[in-house]
Every structure is written in structure tokens, then in C-alpha cells.
Design an enzyme around this catalytic site. Sequence first.
Site, PDB file in Angstrom:
ATOM      1  N   ALA A  13       0.797  -1.225   0.000  1.00  0.00           N
ATOM      2  CA  ALA A  13       0.000   0.000   0.000  1.00  0.00           C
ATOM      3  C   ALA A  13       0.834   1.282   0.000  1.00  0.00           C
ATOM      4  O   ALA A  13       0.396   2.312  -0.525  1.00  0.00           O
ATOM      5  CB  ALA A  13      -0.936  -0.011   1.210  1.00  0.00           C
ATOM      6  N   THR A  59       0.518   5.547  -1.619  1.00  0.00           N
ATOM      7  CA  THR A  59       0.144   6.679  -0.747  1.00  0.00           C
ATOM      8  C   THR A  59       0.464   8.018  -1.417  1.00  0.00           C
ATOM      9  O   THR A  59      -0.265   8.990  -1.237  1.00  0.00           O
ATOM     10  CB  THR A  59       0.840   6.616   0.635  1.00  0.00           C
ATOM     11  OG1 THR A  59       2.241   6.487   0.431  1.00  0.00           O
ATOM     12  CG2 THR A  59       0.341   5.471   1.483  1.00  0.00           C
ATOM     13  N   PHE A  97      -2.779   0.896   5.023  1.00  0.00           N
ATOM     14  CA  PHE A  97      -3.598   0.249   6.053  1.00  0.00           C
ATOM     15  C   PHE A  97      -3.092   0.542   7.460  1.00  0.00           C
ATOM     16  O   PHE A  97      -3.862   0.814   8.369  1.00  0.00           O
ATOM     17  CB  PHE A  97      -3.632  -1.272   5.828  1.00  0.00           C
ATOM     18  CG  PHE A  97      -4.381  -1.648   4.590  1.00  0.00           C
ATOM     19  CD1 PHE A  97      -5.736  -1.898   4.628  1.00  0.00           C
ATOM     20  CD2 PHE A  97      -3.731  -1.727   3.368  1.00  0.00           C
ATOM     21  CE1 PHE A  97      -6.445  -2.215   3.483  1.00  0.00           C
ATOM     22  CE2 PHE A  97      -4.426  -2.050   2.206  1.00  0.00           C
ATOM     23  CZ  PHE A  97      -5.788  -2.294   2.263  1.00  0.00           C
ATOM     24  N   GLN A 124       0.611  -6.325  -3.522  1.00  0.00           N
ATOM     25  CA  GLN A 124      -0.524  -6.648  -2.642  1.00  0.00           C
ATOM     26  C   GLN A 124      -1.647  -5.644  -2.893  1.00  0.00           C
ATOM     27  O   GLN A 124      -2.709  -5.743  -2.298  1.00  0.00           O
ATOM     28  CB  GLN A 124      -0.080  -6.579  -1.180  1.00  0.00           C
ATOM     29  CG  GLN A 124       1.031  -7.563  -0.841  1.00  0.00           C
ATOM     30  CD  GLN A 124       1.718  -7.205   0.480  1.00  0.00           C
ATOM     31  OE1 GLN A 124       1.279  -7.615   1.550  1.00  0.00           O
ATOM     32  NE2 GLN A 124       2.782  -6.436   0.410  1.00  0.00           N
ATOM     33  N   HIS A 141      -3.514  -9.883  -4.259  1.00  0.00           N
ATOM     34  CA  HIS A 141      -4.799  -9.697  -3.576  1.00  0.00           C
ATOM     35  C   HIS A 141      -5.923  -9.277  -4.526  1.00  0.00           C
ATOM     36  O   HIS A 141      -6.953  -8.780  -4.084  1.00  0.00           O
ATOM     37  CB  HIS A 141      -4.640  -8.682  -2.426  1.00  0.00           C
ATOM     38  CG  HIS A 141      -3.756  -9.188  -1.316  1.00  0.00           C
ATOM     39  ND1 HIS A 141      -3.157  -8.377  -0.392  1.00  0.00           N
ATOM     40  CD2 HIS A 141      -3.384 -10.454  -0.990  1.00  0.00           C
ATOM     41  CE1 HIS A 141      -2.444  -9.128   0.463  1.00  0.00           C
ATOM     42  NE2 HIS A 141      -2.560 -10.381   0.107  1.00  0.00           N
ATOM     43  N   THR A 199       5.583  -1.659   2.016  1.00  0.00           N
ATOM     44  CA  THR A 199       4.774  -2.688   2.679  1.00  0.00           C
ATOM     45  C   THR A 199       5.313  -2.936   4.078  1.00  0.00           C
ATOM     46  O   THR A 199       6.526  -2.997   4.282  1.00  0.00           O
ATOM     47  CB  THR A 199       4.730  -4.020   1.876  1.00  0.00           C
ATOM     48  OG1 THR A 199       4.102  -5.025   2.688  1.00  0.00           O
ATOM     49  CG2 THR A 199       6.104  -4.495   1.438  1.00  0.00           C
ATOM     50  N   ILE A 214       8.964   6.249  -1.177  1.00  0.00           N
ATOM     51  CA  ILE A 214       9.374   5.457  -2.340  1.00  0.00           C
ATOM     52  C   ILE A 214       9.352   6.262  -3.651  1.00  0.00           C
ATOM     53  O   ILE A 214      10.221   6.090  -4.501  1.00  0.00           O
ATOM     54  CB  ILE A 214       8.540   4.155  -2.425  1.00  0.00           C
ATOM     55  CG1 ILE A 214       9.180   3.195  -3.428  1.00  0.00           C
ATOM     56  CG2 ILE A 214       7.083   4.419  -2.730  1.00  0.00           C
ATOM     57  CD1 ILE A 214       8.725   1.771  -3.285  1.00  0.00           C
TER      58      ILE A 214
HETATM   59  P1  OAD Z   1       0.486  -1.516   5.259  1.00  0.00           P
HETATM   60  O1  OAD Z   1      -0.410  -0.349   5.496  1.00  0.00           O
HETATM   61  O2  OAD Z   1       0.492  -2.594   6.273  1.00  0.00           O
HETATM   62  O3  OAD Z   1       1.983  -1.010   5.109  1.00  0.00           O
HETATM   63  C1  OAD Z   1       2.301   0.068   4.277  1.00  0.00           C
HETATM   64  C2  OAD Z   1       3.737   0.445   4.578  1.00  0.00           C
HETATM   65  O4  OAD Z   1       4.118   1.428   3.630  1.00  0.00           O
HETATM   66  C3  OAD Z   1       3.940   1.037   5.960  1.00  0.00           C
HETATM   67  O5  OAD Z   1       4.978   0.332   6.618  1.00  0.00           O
HETATM   68  C4  OAD Z   1       4.345   2.497   5.703  1.00  0.00           C
HETATM   69  O6  OAD Z   1       5.371   2.944   6.570  1.00  0.00           O
HETATM   70  C5  OAD Z   1       4.857   2.420   4.295  1.00  0.00           C
HETATM   71  N1  OAD Z   1       4.669   3.638   3.494  1.00  0.00           N
HETATM   72  C6  OAD Z   1       3.595   4.467   3.445  1.00  0.00           C
HETATM   73  N2  OAD Z   1       3.775   5.430   2.532  1.00  0.00           N
HETATM   74  C7  OAD Z   1       5.007   5.232   1.998  1.00  0.00           C
HETATM   75  C8  OAD Z   1       5.778   5.882   1.016  1.00  0.00           C
HETATM   76  N3  OAD Z   1       5.334   6.975   0.380  1.00  0.00           N
HETATM   77  N4  OAD Z   1       7.010   5.387   0.711  1.00  0.00           N
HETATM   78  C9  OAD Z   1       7.487   4.283   1.372  1.00  0.00           C
HETATM   79  N5  OAD Z   1       6.797   3.627   2.302  1.00  0.00           N
HETATM   80  C10 OAD Z   1       5.575   4.079   2.612  1.00  0.00           C
HETATM   81  O7  OAD Z   1       0.139  -2.067   3.801  1.00  0.00           O
HETATM   82  P2  OAD Z   1       0.524  -3.480   3.147  1.00  0.00           P
HETATM   83  O8  OAD Z   1       1.815  -3.980   3.667  1.00  0.00           O
HETATM   84  O9  OAD Z   1       0.335  -3.352   1.701  1.00  0.00           O
HETATM   85  O10 OAD Z   1      -4.749  -6.941   2.367  1.00  0.00           O
HETATM   86  O11 OAD Z   1      -0.631  -4.368   3.739  1.00  0.00           O
HETATM   87  C11 OAD Z   1      -0.787  -5.671   3.297  1.00  0.00           C
HETATM   88  C12 OAD Z   1      -2.238  -6.057   3.204  1.00  0.00           C
HETATM   89  O12 OAD Z   1      -2.927  -5.688   4.404  1.00  0.00           O
HETATM   90  C13 OAD Z   1      -3.019  -5.341   2.130  1.00  0.00           C
HETATM   91  O13 OAD Z   1      -2.810  -5.883   0.854  1.00  0.00           O
HETATM   92  C14 OAD Z   1      -4.422  -5.554   2.580  1.00  0.00           C
HETATM   93  C15 OAD Z   1      -4.260  -5.254   4.053  1.00  0.00           C
HETATM   94  O14 OAD Z   1      -5.158  -5.866   4.874  1.00  0.00           O
HETATM   95  C16 OAD Z   1      -5.991  -7.288   2.050  1.00  0.00           C
HETATM   96  O15 OAD Z   1      -6.897  -6.489   1.947  1.00  0.00           O
HETATM   97  C17 OAD Z   1      -6.165  -8.766   1.858  1.00  0.00           C
END
Ligand code: OAD
Length: 238
Positions: free
Chosen positions: A24, A28, A35, A103, A121, A190, A231
Site C-alpha cells: 500500500a 500513498t 492500512f 498486494q 490480492h 509494505t 518510495i
Molecule cells: P500496510 O499499510 O500494512 O503497510 C504500508 C507500509 O508502507 C507502511 O509500513 C508504511 O510505513 C509504508 N509507506 C507508506 N507510505 C510510503 C511511502 N510513500 N514510501 C514508502 N513507504 C511508505 O500495507 P501493506 O503492507 O500493503 O490486504 O498491507 C498488506 C495487506 O494488508 C493489504 O494488501 C491488505 C491489508 O489488509 C488485504 O486487503 C487482503
Amino acid sequence: MNENIQKFRAMVEESDNIVFFGGAGVSTESGIPDFRSVDGLYNQKWKYPPETILSRSFFDRDPAEYYRFHREKLVIDGVAPNRAHLKLAELEQKGKLRAVITQNIDGLHQAAGSKNVLELHGSILRAYCSRCRRIHPADNINHGEGLPLCPCGGIVRPDIVLYEEPLDNDIVSSAIHYIRKADVLIIGGTSLNVYPAAGLINYYRGTKLVLVNLSATPYDDRADLVIHEKIGEVFSQI
Ligand code: OAD
């Protein structure tokens, strides 16, 4: 340009077998909240936690409430790919990047021009009937009102993997294949908290694991290079 970004840039320049694994945080900077950040989806007030609403049992029990959340929180109109998506598409086009494994369900990698995108996903840009599995246009479910119904009477659902549902075997196998063979594996945006997706990176066998994430992750110790910056900003310098 700082030293870490110079190292990252050199790895990318020297390789023609890069694989990207993201989440995610990649979107952003396009205006889609992630999330688990402090201002992410999981920290917003809602009657149930998103992990519950985004589960299969919840969808079956209360599809109307699911759709209220889906339309209000998952569907964000007017978003466009950012510098991270665009750089990944460019690297693929130049023959340097083999696959994007994501994801995310927002379709922004494809909008940026990436061709080989493995959506672990699923995607909110596709929909099908939960009863007869007939394919439906996603626009109707993302923007309509009430419950979207198929002519067969079944409820139309987004083609995303809900909690309690398995990932698609073919997509997982393909992701493992690319990760296992990768020279450079870039993991970005992520938290690496959600399995089985996060576990896929255990298949990497190389020595150039780059982690680009704003906050620390459980895998930081394993990475050969860790960059805690945005990123899009990082990718605009490589
Ligand atoms: P998360 O929200 O868990 O993690 C996003 C990460 O991105 C966090 O660690 C932030 O620090 C980082 N982040 C945010 N903005 C950023 C940027 N501009 N540059 C670099 N890093 C940044 O999201 P995911 O890991 O994708 O699943 O979550 C995995 C899954 O949880 C999703 O696919 C979803 C959710 O529940 C389902 O819906 C099945």
C-alpha cells in the site's frame, strides 16, 4: 544524493533481472491511504475493524455494510500513478525489471504501463458474481448504490482476495518463480505484516535485497540495503 540511494542506483544500473514486491505504501503518494500507518485505514474509526469488514465471513453476513465500506474507503476516484509506479514501468520497458508483485488492488501499476503485474490480492477493477461466477463490469459495483445483483440472483463481488480466502495458486507460483530467480529484489511500501504474501520474500536467494519503506519492518535485518524514505522520492533518483 545520499550514499544509500547511490548504492541502490548502482544495483539497478547493473542488473537486468530486478523484481519488485510492494504494498500500500507504493500508492500513498497517489493519495490512497495505506492500512497500518498512523493515518492509515486501520486507525480510522469504523463500526468494525477493516480486517473484519474485508473478510469473507463478513461479506457473506452483511454484504450491504461491506459495500458501504468498499465504496467509501477502497474506491478512490481520480487517482493517478506516481513516480514509483512510473519508474517501475520504465524499468520493465527497458528490459531490466521482470515482474511487479503487488498486494495492492488499485490497478495503478498497469495504469503506469507495467505489463507483468502479479496481483496477489486481486483488483477492485474487476468483479464477478459470487454465485455463478459470471464476470461483471467493476464500475457498477464500485459506484452504484445498494447491493449489486447478477441476473442469476447472486451478489456481485469485487475480484479481491478477502481475509479467510486463499491466494490464487497460479499467481503465487509465478511470484515464487520470479523471486527465486531475481538478481535484485526490491521490496517497497509494505509493512510485511500480512501472510502469506510477506512470506514470499523468503524465496529470494540473492544478495541484493533492497527495502524501501517509510517505517521499519520485521525484515529490515535481512535486507542488504534499507532506505526509510518515501518510495516515489527514492525512485525518482534512480
Ligand atoms: P500496510 O499499510 O500494512 O503497510 C504500508 C507500509 O508502507 C507502511 O509500513 C508504511 O510505513 C509504508 N509507506 C507508506 N507510505 C510510503 C511511502 N510513500 N514510501 C514508502 N513507504 C511508505 O500495507 P501493506 O503492507 O500493503 O490486504 O498491507 C498488506 C495487506 O494488508 C493489504 O494488501 C491488505 C491489508 O489488509 C488485504 O486487503 C487482503
